[in-house]
Design an enzyme around this catalytic site. Structure first.
Site, PDB file in Angstrom:
ATOM      1  N   HIS A   1     -29.886  17.700  15.412  1.00 30.97           N
ATOM      2  CA  HIS A   1     -30.587  18.539  16.397  1.00 30.97           C
ATOM      3  C   HIS A   1     -32.087  18.245  16.361  1.00 30.97           C
ATOM      4  O   HIS A   1     -32.713  18.036  17.408  1.00 30.97           O
ATOM      5  CB  HIS A   1     -30.309  20.015  16.119  1.00 30.97           C
ATOM      6  CG  HIS A   1     -31.167  20.953  16.918  1.00 30.97           C
ATOM      7  ND1 HIS A   1     -30.763  21.463  18.133  1.00 30.97           N
ATOM      8  CD2 HIS A   1     -32.413  21.433  16.686  1.00 30.97           C
ATOM      9  CE1 HIS A   1     -31.741  22.231  18.613  1.00 30.97           C
ATOM     10  NE2 HIS A   1     -32.748  22.233  17.751  1.00 30.97           N
ATOM     11  N   GLU A   2     -32.660  18.206  15.158  1.00 30.44           N
ATOM     12  CA  GLU A   2     -34.104  17.926  15.030  1.00 30.44           C
ATOM     13  C   GLU A   2     -34.410  16.506  15.510  1.00 30.44           C
ATOM     14  O   GLU A   2     -35.442  16.266  16.142  1.00 30.44           O
ATOM     15  CB  GLU A   2     -34.578  18.130  13.589  1.00 30.44           C
ATOM     16  CG  GLU A   2     -34.396  19.549  13.038  1.00 30.44           C
ATOM     17  CD  GLU A   2     -34.932  20.645  13.960  1.00 30.44           C
ATOM     18  OE1 GLU A   2     -35.858  20.377  14.751  1.00 30.44           O
ATOM     19  OE2 GLU A   2     -34.408  21.770  13.890  1.00 30.44           O
TER      20      GLU A   2
ATOM     21  N   HIS B   1     -34.904  16.408  19.128  1.00 31.63           N
ATOM     22  CA  HIS B   1     -36.270  16.736  19.580  1.00 31.63           C
ATOM     23  C   HIS B   1     -37.167  15.491  19.544  1.00 31.63           C
ATOM     24  O   HIS B   1     -38.002  15.296  20.427  1.00 31.63           O
ATOM     25  CB  HIS B   1     -36.875  17.832  18.706  1.00 31.63           C
ATOM     26  CG  HIS B   1     -36.312  19.195  18.970  1.00 31.63           C
ATOM     27  ND1 HIS B   1     -36.240  19.750  20.226  1.00 31.63           N
ATOM     28  CD2 HIS B   1     -35.792  20.137  18.127  1.00 31.63           C
ATOM     29  CE1 HIS B   1     -35.699  20.966  20.150  1.00 31.63           C
ATOM     30  NE2 HIS B   1     -35.408  21.224  18.881  1.00 31.63           N
TER      31      HIS B   1
HETATM   32 ZN   LIG Z   1     -34.676  22.905  18.017  1.00 36.58          ZN
END
Ligand SMILES: [Zn+2]
Length: 231
Positions: free
Chosen positions: A105-106, A109
């Site tokens: 998830h990171e 980004h």
């Molecule tokens: Zn996030």
């Protein structure tokens, strides 16, 4: 956060506080328990979060300045200012489905930044504005309420509205990062259990952002209602 004393006891205010607290506790409890469940399920291959993040970065053709360990639990974040992934110890070194989900998830980004993902750019641009407005709106509101200057109260609400906007822009940014994470894990050939667990962890995390956005919208509606009543 709220300033009920200027209005005396007020049922809608009490309801707002209760709903906000319940939403906050429920979503925090849900992410903690979901994370805890899936952090006990080993990722096939036992790769650490940092390793999975590196593989996803390579797959997406994205480079970061570094992957650093950050203290605390679920403190994971990507900082676009230094293009660095900051992973909590548990996710950096842990080899569970939960740590892979959070690490990817990171990484999502970081991929957003590399690809110039527009909602992410808007969100970053809003950060200094929101920092300024969130420390100022309440002071302006209190002065406006004390001195009965409705213009000041309106200004305070406009300042507060920026943080609501920020919470709303955060939602597509978070959903997109999770979407990229799941898409990566799927194409990397992880099994159904891993995909199901990763989805559960990331959905639980997304719910905390939804709850925060809902809470700030309710606050905004409440402030608007109070100001109209006074006018
Ligand atoms: Zn996030």
């Amino acid at each position: 956060m709220y300033i009920p004393m200027f209005y005396g006891f007020n049922w809608s205010y009490l309801l707002l506080v209760i709903v906000s607290l319940v939403l906050g506790f429920a979503t925090q409890g849900y992410i903690r328990s979901t994370y805890s469940t899936w952090s006990k399920v080993p990722l096939p291959g036992r790769k650490s979060g940092a390793e999975v993040a590196r593989e996803m970065l390579a797959y997406d053709g994205v480079q970061v300045a570094g992957i650093l360990a950050t203290p605390g639990e679920l403190t994971d974040h990507y900082d676009p200012r230094d293009n660095t992934l900051h992973l909590s110890n548990e996710n950096m070194n842990g080899g569970s489905v939960a740590s892979a989900a959070v690490a990817c998830h990171e990484t999502g980004h970081a991929v957003q930044t590399a690809r110039g993902y527009v909602p992410g750019k808007i969100r970053s641009a809003l950060v200094p504005v929101v920092n300024f407005c969130s420390s100022l709106w309440m002071i302006v509101f209190i002065i406006g309420a004390f001195m009965a200057i409705s213009g000041l109260m309106t200004l305070a609400i406009i300042l507060f509205a920026f943080s609501v906007l920020f919470q709303l822009v955060t939602l597509p940014v978070e959903f997109d990062a999770s979407h990229r994470a799941i898409a990566y894990l799927r194409q990397a050939g992880y099994d159904d259990t891993t995909l199901r667990g990763a989805k559960k962890v990331l959905t639980a995390a997304a719910l905390t952002y939804v709850a925060a956005a809902l809470t700030s919208i309710m606050q905004l509606v409440y402030l608007l209602g109070q100001t109209n009543r006074r006018n």
